[in-house]
Structure formats: structure tokens, C-alpha cells
Scaffold this motif. Structure first.
Motif, PDB file in Angstrom:
ATOM      1  N   PHE A   1      44.446  58.235  21.712  1.00  0.00           N
ATOM      2  CA  PHE A   1      43.412  57.982  22.714  1.00  0.00           C
ATOM      3  C   PHE A   1      42.025  58.129  22.092  1.00  0.00           C
ATOM      4  O   PHE A   1      41.103  57.361  22.399  1.00  0.00           O
TER       5      PHE A   1
ATOM      6  N   LEU B   1      40.651  54.923  20.384  1.00  0.00           N
ATOM      7  CA  LEU B   1      40.453  53.695  21.146  1.00  0.00           C
ATOM      8  C   LEU B   1      38.981  53.297  21.096  1.00  0.00           C
ATOM      9  O   LEU B   1      38.087  54.137  21.239  1.00  0.00           O
TER      10      LEU B   1
ATOM     11  N   GLN C   1      37.622  53.959  26.139  1.00  0.00           N
ATOM     12  CA  GLN C   1      38.318  55.158  26.623  1.00  0.00           C
ATOM     13  C   GLN C   1      38.037  55.387  28.097  1.00  0.00           C
ATOM     14  O   GLN C   1      38.948  55.692  28.890  1.00  0.00           O
TER      15      GLN C   1
ATOM     16  N   GLN D   1      37.296  53.256  30.310  1.00  0.00           N
ATOM     17  CA  GLN D   1      37.969  52.256  31.146  1.00  0.00           C
ATOM     18  C   GLN D   1      39.397  52.694  31.464  1.00  0.00           C
ATOM     19  O   GLN D   1      39.863  52.528  32.597  1.00  0.00           O
ATOM     20  N   GLN D   2      40.097  53.261  30.492  1.00  0.00           N
ATOM     21  CA  GLN D   2      41.447  53.765  30.749  1.00  0.00           C
ATOM     22  C   GLN D   2      41.423  54.917  31.753  1.00  0.00           C
ATOM     23  O   GLN D   2      42.271  54.993  32.645  1.00  0.00           O
TER      24      GLN D   2
ATOM     25  N   LEU E   1      40.816  53.328  35.248  1.00  0.00           N
ATOM     26  CA  LEU E   1      41.990  52.647  35.788  1.00  0.00           C
ATOM     27  C   LEU E   1      43.008  53.637  36.323  1.00  0.00           C
ATOM     28  O   LEU E   1      43.582  53.449  37.404  1.00  0.00           O
ATOM     29  N   CYS E   2      43.226  54.708  35.584  1.00  0.00           N
ATOM     30  CA  CYS E   2      44.150  55.749  36.043  1.00  0.00           C
ATOM     31  C   CYS E   2      43.633  56.394  37.324  1.00  0.00           C
ATOM     32  O   CYS E   2      44.392  56.632  38.271  1.00  0.00           O
TER      33      CYS E   2
ATOM     34  N   HIS F   1      50.020  57.157  32.413  1.00  0.00           N
ATOM     35  CA  HIS F   1      49.298  55.877  32.334  1.00  0.00           C
ATOM     36  C   HIS F   1      49.120  55.432  30.887  1.00  0.00           C
ATOM     37  O   HIS F   1      49.333  54.261  30.556  1.00  0.00           O
ATOM     38  N   LEU F   2      48.740  56.356  30.013  1.00  0.00           N
ATOM     39  CA  LEU F   2      48.514  56.008  28.607  1.00  0.00           C
ATOM     40  C   LEU F   2      49.819  55.593  27.920  1.00  0.00           C
ATOM     41  O   LEU F   2      49.837  54.639  27.135  1.00  0.00           O
TER      42      LEU F   2
ATOM     43  N   GLN G   1      50.921  51.978  28.394  1.00  0.00           N
ATOM     44  CA  GLN G   1      50.187  50.885  27.760  1.00  0.00           C
ATOM     45  C   GLN G   1      51.037  50.269  26.647  1.00  0.00           C
ATOM     46  O   GLN G   1      52.004  50.855  26.179  1.00  0.00           O
TER      47      GLN G   1
END
Length: 834
Positions: free
Chosen positions: A246, A249, A274, A276-277, A280-281, A508-509, A512
Motif C-alpha cells: 500500500f 502505490l 492511496q 483514492q483506495q 472507495l473503502c 478491500h486492498l 484489488q
């Protein structure tokens, strides 16, 4: 002769079982027979058939005396024979316990072995070093002790400027060239990209002097960060061969290049990819968890609403006197600030109704700029920090910033309405995105965890808190479950929301493509709580961890220590088969550090594992090396720095001395001055124009920007030179570690201004701090401010200037390093107040 065995108290003899018993005198006749015998005897005496007196005399001398003599003779003879026989008695006692036998447990992380260093080999290596290295680079006796340490574990206490890097390079040369250790059996660990790059360069230079082939690629494989070493282990697991960290990224990095995974472990800044992830979560979790949504709503209200201030506070009492005057100029002030917000594109905000309404403050009317219906709260626009502090309304005596500060204080003390005060354009844009329902927008507000210096966007605050907890080797959910907060404390909902979010983020990660995982999660997968994962690794992946040399070990975290211990235990468990047919056998650990330079406790690091090295890494044999020679600084710089940390818990026996060329430098005290940017710049320019290297250290980024206004000429000249010829650097106190300059200028004190309830709790959960200390983290941070000043001062070769601001009323009693300056000492010149 008879033999007797006495076994557990039971006598066993080989004598004849029917041996005669001891003789005893004849038993006396019953009285009837004695009476008959007496009457018969008297009758025989009258008939002169016997002589009574002769019978009694014979009985006495014959029977009685003979019996007594027999007993005495028999006793003496038996005693002599028994004594002789007793000399042949064998006594066997069984002292074994009756319980089942259980073998002891060997908790050592290493085999009991020694590096095969003969006297002849040492002599040859020393001769080669003397021939190939210049005189000033020849190792000292203590450095040779480091290089030739032959025990499985070695702890090297190396103060500032101790020449540890060159010693480690020679250690690698010894293992590779003279002992035949394979390069893939060794790892040198550094903490940052900069220190790694510098060490690789030194390594290549020394190997070239021995005419040994070592390519840059081999150097990069050998010298690693912890992060670049853990990534290949995770990628070896089924389904994770392309996993990404992570933390990497958004960084340009060739796919599959593990050695390039050198993210700074102390850099918490998040980039757009980072974030953005995270967003989204967050959006998905809001839809899935009503409880999470409720918690975020409560945190939003807590964060956005203006915090009240006690009306009796001195700042309020000073500003309340101008309430009426402030109200008279307020409409014009609102116009000016709105114009600035319009120009910045930050106003109006969709979701906030623009309206110039008024509220009553002590009988005077003040204006607001909008209304947020969701919270039923008024909105006031603040003065963004990026705007010039000297900006004024036409004809006004005060700056806009000062007028705004007066208004804010009055609202905090006397406004009874729900009020949102937007301090800056960035926070307003985040709020606008959140109110607009942007699918990739985060919560849109900042939250300040108690103990942190400043608020941060909510998801950034989640990452910061979770990273701290995991660096301590703790699981976030378990740690949160063990926390407790007072009723009404907003940190309670924050950490409940964090536990929900962090679990969702990890899932979530991983979902991906390719999967993503945090470095902390990677280390936990192969820590002491998951030894079964290490058993899945093939030998080639574990082999580089067999012989570890770790620099800056005082900054290691409990999470890393757990991983190191688990890895070393697994290497030992596999035994000789892992090293069959190879020059490098067994395993070893050499850690180099200085507990006085441990300054990353705010990230979860601790000098405990360096100070208690033999306890953290049990070994059959151990070597400690003390490098007390300082080849960088003149003695007054050394003494001033050590004076500041002498009250902190530390490894005993440390007292550095200027050595080599540094011992010949003129003595100059560390000068401590009142904060004065102009004077600092003037003195700095003088040293630069004399051809010296110069370093300016600052505590806050705003100080760097402020000083650049006074140093434009030097910045222009220095930046025009080739990088190798530049002589001016601007760095934070923390980032200056490992560097040096002829003259060092320090701007700002080292202070601990807060108290962190949650960090105190998890610090104790991790077993850090002294027993019974309820504020273990706060205690550690109060000691760390002294060590940070030590780090800054020891960057100086010849001159050090420290410009310190006066503490404000709230911070006057807080721990600060400058309070330990003693102007009576020759190594300090305290110019404050002059």
C-alpha cells in the motif's frame, strides 16, 4: 568375609541365615523348684553329702564370672571383626525423583558456534587493510573488535560520528572474501533510501580496492531496507506472487522490483492514489454498516463545530474589550474574506446555503456566511494560512489575520449557536466533495485525536493511529477492544470507527488486482504469532536473513523485532541441512546503534530492544562493542550534546571523545540565542562565504518558508552549483540524522506539548515503559525531546548555533530541551536575555 549392601535404607547380607544368637545367662528356676532344691540341699548338707559354701563359691566364680568374661571377650572379638567387615559395606542411595523426567527448553535464537577466525587470518586481513586503506581510515581497536566479533550476536554502541559505516563495510569484506560467505547469506539493513545509497557506494569502493568484483546490482541486493526484504517473503505465498505494498502505490516503480521498495518507514504522507483506495473503502463501508455511518456522523459534528473556550481565559478577557469595535468592522471583514475565498475557487460550497445572517455576541451583531442544513449549523469562513499574514483592509490598523482571530475568540466564548468555522480552502473543498456525494470522496472533514499536534482528514487520522498500533506489534481490533475512554470522550467513537474501517480496508486492498497489503500486515504475517507461515518459505528466501547486520537499530519497532526473532528461530529450527555445501553456516546478528539518537518514538519505535539487546535476542555467546571515538565533531559540540541527554535512561559507560582530525579542531561553544531570523541568516551567510558547509535545521515547515525569504541569495548561488559542490542544506531535525556540516543552525526548541491518552494505553499493551507508569508514552516522549536536540547538535563539525523562541504561557511548564542548557559550562554560551 560377609558383604552387606544398603539399598534405599534396606540391608541385604550374604551371611549364613542360621548363625547362632548371642549367649545369655541361664534362666532362673521357678520358685517351687527353687524351694524343693533348697530343702534337698540342706538335707544333703546335714548328711555331709555336699558342701554348700563350695557350691555357691563355684557357682559365683564359675558360672557368673565365666559368663561375664565370656560376654566381654565375645564383645571385643565381635567388635573387631565387625569393624573390619564394615569396611567392606557398599552404600547405594537412589536420589532420583519419582516424577517423570522432562528436558529443559533451549530458548536461544542461535546455535552455539563461533566465526572461524584464526590468528593468521586476522593478521593477514589487518595487513591488507593497512596497505589498501589510507592512514586516516585505519580502524581503531574498538572498530577491529566489531569487525572480528566471532559470537552469534553482537551489539555495537556507536555514538555520533563513530565511523560505524566503514567498519561494517570491512566486516562484509571479511565474511565474503576471507571466510567465503556467500553474498546471498547476508543482509545489511538501513532505514532510509539515502543511507542505503551511501552505504552501497562505500561498499563498492572498498571492494574495488581489493580488486573484487561487486556490481551495483549485487550491492543493492545485499544492502536493503526492512520493507524491501519482507516483500519477497509475502510474494512467495500462494496467490500473492504479485502483491503490492500500500505504501508504494502511486510511486513509479518497475513491476517486480522488490529491491526498489524503499519507502521511508517514518513518512506518513498519503498520495492521491492511496487516498483514492481509502475513499472507495469508506464509501462502501458507509453503505454496508449503519453503525459506521452513525459514528462518522458523530465525529463530523464534533470536528466541524467550533470548540467553546472558557470566557475567563486570558485571551478572551483581552479581546472582549474590543467587542463593539470588532462588530462595527465585521461586515467589511466578511466582504474581504469572502473575496479571498471566491478568488481561490473555494466559495460558494455546494451543500452550504450562502446567507449573510447575523448572531448576537454580548449585545453586538456579527455576521456569518452560510448555513449547513444537515447539521442545522451556521458557517463562518476563516482566513486561510496560505494568505499573506501582512494582508490588511484599506485604512485598518490591524491585519486581516488579527481581526479574524479576535472574531473567532469572541464566537468561541460567547456564541450559543451551532457554528462551523472553515479554517482553510483545502478543508472546505473536502467538505464540498463529501456533501456532493462524490463516490471517491472521503468524509470531508478533519479530526484531531487527543495528543496529536494538529487535526488531519479523518481517513488520514485512521491511517496514522492504525500504523502506530501495528508498529507496536498489536492488532488494531484487539487493541481497540482493550482501550477505555471516559463517557462523552469523542476518541471513543473514533477508535470504534477505526476498528470497523481498518478491517474493511484490509479486505478491500486484498480484493484489488493485483492484491495490495500494508507493510505492517506483511511483517505480522511472518511474526512470532504466525510461525507456521515461515515454515512455508523455501530456504533461498530465508537464507539472506541468516547473517544480519542492522544499522540504526535504536529506531526499530516491536513489530520488526517480532519478525526478526521469528525468522532467526526458523533458520535455527531448519538446522544444518539449510546450509549444506555452503561456506556460510548457522546464523548471526550484528546490531549497530545509539540509544541517544532514538527519535522516532512517535511512530512506535523504541530504544528498549537495543538497550536490552541480550534479552531481546538470547544467544549462547554475545559481544558488546563501545565505539566512543567521534571523528566528526570538536569536543565542545560533543560535550554540549551529551549534557542535554545525561538525564535520560541510557546504556552505561558512554562518553565520546573527539578523535582523529576532529581532535585538532579549535574549541567553540554551542551558542544558544533568542529567536531572531535576521541574525540567524546573517551569521549563516558569513559561514557560507568562508567556504564552509552549512546546514539549517527547522522544527516546522513554516520556519523553512520564513527563512527562505532571508536566504534567497545563498539559495540562488548554491542551487546553481553541481550537486557535489553544494554547501547548503535545509532539513528537519529528524531528517538530518547521519549528515554533517561545518556549521549547523538550529531554529526552534525541542518540546513535548501534548499528552496522548490512546498512545499511553497501547504503549502499555505492548509492554513498553516502566511498570506502573500510566503515561508511559508521554514519559518516553519527554525523554525523546532531549535526544532530538542531541541529534541536531551532533551534526556540527565546528560550529553550532541554536535560536530558541520563548515559551508561551501554556508551554512554559512543558518539557523542552533548551531548559537544560547550562551557561556555566564551557561548552555552552547562553546569549538569551542579553
Amino acid at each position: 568375609m560377609a558383604a552387606v549392601l544398603i539399598f534405599n535404607g534396606v540391608t541385604v547380607s550374604n551371611e549364613h541365615p542360621h548363625a547362632p544368637a548371642d549367649l545369655t545367662p541361664p534362666a532362673q528356676l521357678p520358685w517351687l523348684r527353687r524351694l524343693a532344691a533348697r530343702l534337698l540341699g540342706r538335707g544333703l548338707s546335714r548328711l555331709q553329702a555336699q558342701h554348700r559354701d563350695s557350691w555357691f563359691l563355684g557357682h559365683a566364680t564359675g558360672q557368673r564370672n565365666g559368663h561375664a568374661d565370656g560376654l566381654r571377650d565375645g564383645y571385643e572379638r565381635g567388635r573387631a571383626e565387625g569393624y573390619e567387615a564394615g569396611r567392606q559395606v557398599l552404600v547405594i542411595r537412589d536420589l532420583r525423583t519419582q516424577s517423570a523426567a522432562v528436558p529443559g527448553e533451549d530458548d536461544k535464537l542461535f546455535d552455539d558456534w563461533r566465526l572461524p577466525l584464526t590468528a593468521e587470518l586476522k593478521k593477514r586481513f589487518k595487513a591488507d587493510v593497512a596497505k589498501r586503506l589510507p592512514a586516516h581510515a585505519q580502524p581503531s581497536a574498538a572498530q577491529w573488535k566489531l569487525i572480528f566479533s566471532d559470537t552469534p550476536s553482537t551489539c555495537v554502541v556507536a555514538g555520533a560520528g563513530a565511523g560505524k559505516s566503514t567498519s561494517l563495510v570491512l566486516r562484509i569484506l571479511l565474511l565474503r572474501h576471507y571466510l567465503g560467505f556467500e553474498l546471498d547469506a547476508m543482509t545489511v539493513v538501513t532505514f532510509t533510501r539515502e543511507s542505503r545509497k551511501d552505504f552501497i557506494q562505500r561498499l563498492l569502493q572498498v571492494f574495488a580496492l581489493w580488486q573484487l568484483e561487486l556490481s551495483p546490482v549485487q550491492g543493492r541486493e545485499l544492502v536493503r531496507t526492512f520493507h524491501s526484504r519482507i516483500l519477497p517473503l509475502v510474494r512467495s505465498l500462494p496467490g500473492f506472487n504479485q502483491v503490492r505494498a500500500f505504501e508504494t502505490l502511486g510511486h513509479d516503480m518497475p513491476a517486480g522490483n522488490e529491491a526498489a521498495a524503499d519507502s521511508n518507514p517514518f513518512d506518513l504522507r498519503l498520495n492521491d492514489v492511496q487516498r483514492q483506495q481509502l475513499n472507495l473503502c469508506y464509501h462502501d463501508l458507509l453503505e454496508q454498516s449503519p453503525r459506521f455511518g452513525s459514528l462518522v456522523g458523530a465525529l463530523r459534528q464534533e470536528a466541524l463545530l467550533l470548540k467553546p473556550v472558557d470566557p475567563d481565559h486570558p485571551d478572551v478577557q483581552k479581546r472582549v474589550q474590543v467587542t463593539q469595535l470588532a462588530a462595527q468592522r465585521d461586515e467589511e471583514l466578511c466582504d474581504v474574506i469572502e473575496d479571498l475565498w471566491f478568488a481561490a475557487g473555494a466559495w460558494p460550497i455546494k451543500g452550504i446555503e450562502p446567507c449573510r445572517d447575523t448572531v448576537q455576541i454580548r449585545g453586538s451583531r456579527f455576521h456569518v456566511q452560510g448555513r449547513l442544513e444537515g447539521l442545522d449549523a451556521w458557517v463562518v469562513l476563516g482566513f486561510d494560512p496560505s494568505e499573506s499574514a501582512q494582508y490588511q483592509r484599506p485604512g485598518a490598523k490591524l491585519t486581516v489575520r488579527a481581526e479574524w482571530a479576535v472574531k473567532r475568540t469572541l464566537f468561541q466564548a460567547f456564541c450559543d449557536k451551532q457554528l462551523i468555522w472553515l479554517d482553510n480552502y483545502a478543508s472546505a473543498k473536502r467538505l464540498a466533495a463529501a456533501l456532493a456525494g462524490d463516490a471517491v470522496a472521503g468524509p470531508g472533514f478533519e479530526y484531531k485525536v487527543k495528543g496529536e499536534l494538529a487535526p488531519a482528514p479523518l481517513l488520514d487520522a485512521f491511517v496514522g493511529a492504525a500504523s502506530f498500533i501495528e508498529n507496536l506489534g498489536l492488532d488494531v481490533s484487539h487493541a481497540v477492544a482493550a482501550m477505555s475512554f471516559a463517557p462523552g470522550d469523542s476518541d471513543g467513537p473514533f477508535f470504534e470507527a477505526l476498528a470497523l474501517f481498518w478491517k474493511a480496508l484490509e479486505a478491500h486492498l486484498l480484493a484489488q488486482s493485483p492484491p495490495v497489503m500494508t507493510y505492517n500486515r506483511m511483517f505480522a504475517l511472518f511474526g512470532e504469532n504466525n510461525p507456521e507461515n515461515l515454515k512455508l518459505l523455501p530456504d533461498p528466501l530465508l537464507r539472506p536473513l541468516a547473517h544480519l547486520m542492522i544499522d540504526e537499530f535504536q529506531d526499530v519497532s516491536p513489530q520488526i523485532v517480532s519478525w526478526l526473532r521469528a525468522s532467526l528461530a526458523e533458520i535455527r529450527r531448519r538446522g544444518p541441512a539449510m546450509h549444506a555445501g555452503r561456506g556460510a553456516q548457522h546464523s548471526s546478528l550484528m546490531c549497530v546503534g545509539d540509544d541517544w539518537q532514538s527519535v522516532y518514538g512517535w511512530r512506535g519505535s523504541s530504544p528498549k530492544y537495543f538497550m536490552e539487546f541480550t534479552k531481546a535476542f538470547p544467544s549462547p555467546a554475545h559481544t558488546r562493542v563501545m565505539l566512543v571515538d567521534n571523528y566528526r565533531s570538536q569536543q565542545h559540540v560533543i560535550d554540549a550534546a551529551e549534557h542535554l541527554v545525561k538525564g535520560t535512561p541510557a546504556i552505561t559507560g558512554k562518553k565520546a571523545r573527539a578523535s582523529g582530525p576532529a581532535a585538532e579542531l579549535p574549541l567553540a561553544p554551542v551558542k544558544v540565542c533568542e529567536r531572531d531570523e535576521v541574525a540567524l541568516a546573517q551569521t549563516l551567510v558569513e559561514h557560507y562565504e568562508q567556504g564552509e558547509t552549512v546546514m539549517m535545521l527547522y522544527r516546522k515547515s513554516s520556519d523553512k518558508s520564513l527563512m527562505e525569504q532571508h536566504l534567497l541569495a545563498i539559495l540562488k548561488v548554491d542551487s546553481s552549483l553541481p550537486p557535489s559542490q553544494r554547501r547548503f542544506k535545509q532539513l528537519t531535525y529528524h531528517s538530518a540524522k547521519g549528515l554533517q556540516a561545518d556549521a549547523v543552525f538550529m531554529l526552534g526548541d525541542c518540546q513535548y506539548l501534548t499528552s496522548s491518552p490512546y498512545k499511553n494505553q497501547v504503549y502499555r499493551m505492548a509492554g513498553l515503559g516502566k511498570p506502573g507508569d500510566a503515561q508511559a508514552f508521554d514519559t518516553a516522549q519527554k525523554e525523546e525531546v532531549q535526544r532530538l536536540a542531541y541529534v541536531a547538535i551532533t551534526r556540527a563539525v565546528s560550529h553550532c548555533y541554536w535560536y530558541v523562541e520563548r515559551p508561551n504561557a501554556e508551554a512554559v511548564n512543558q518539557p523542552r530541551a533548551s531548559a537544560l542548557v547550562d551557561g556555566r559550562q564551557a561548552f555552552f554560551e547562553d546569549l538569551r536575555g542579553q
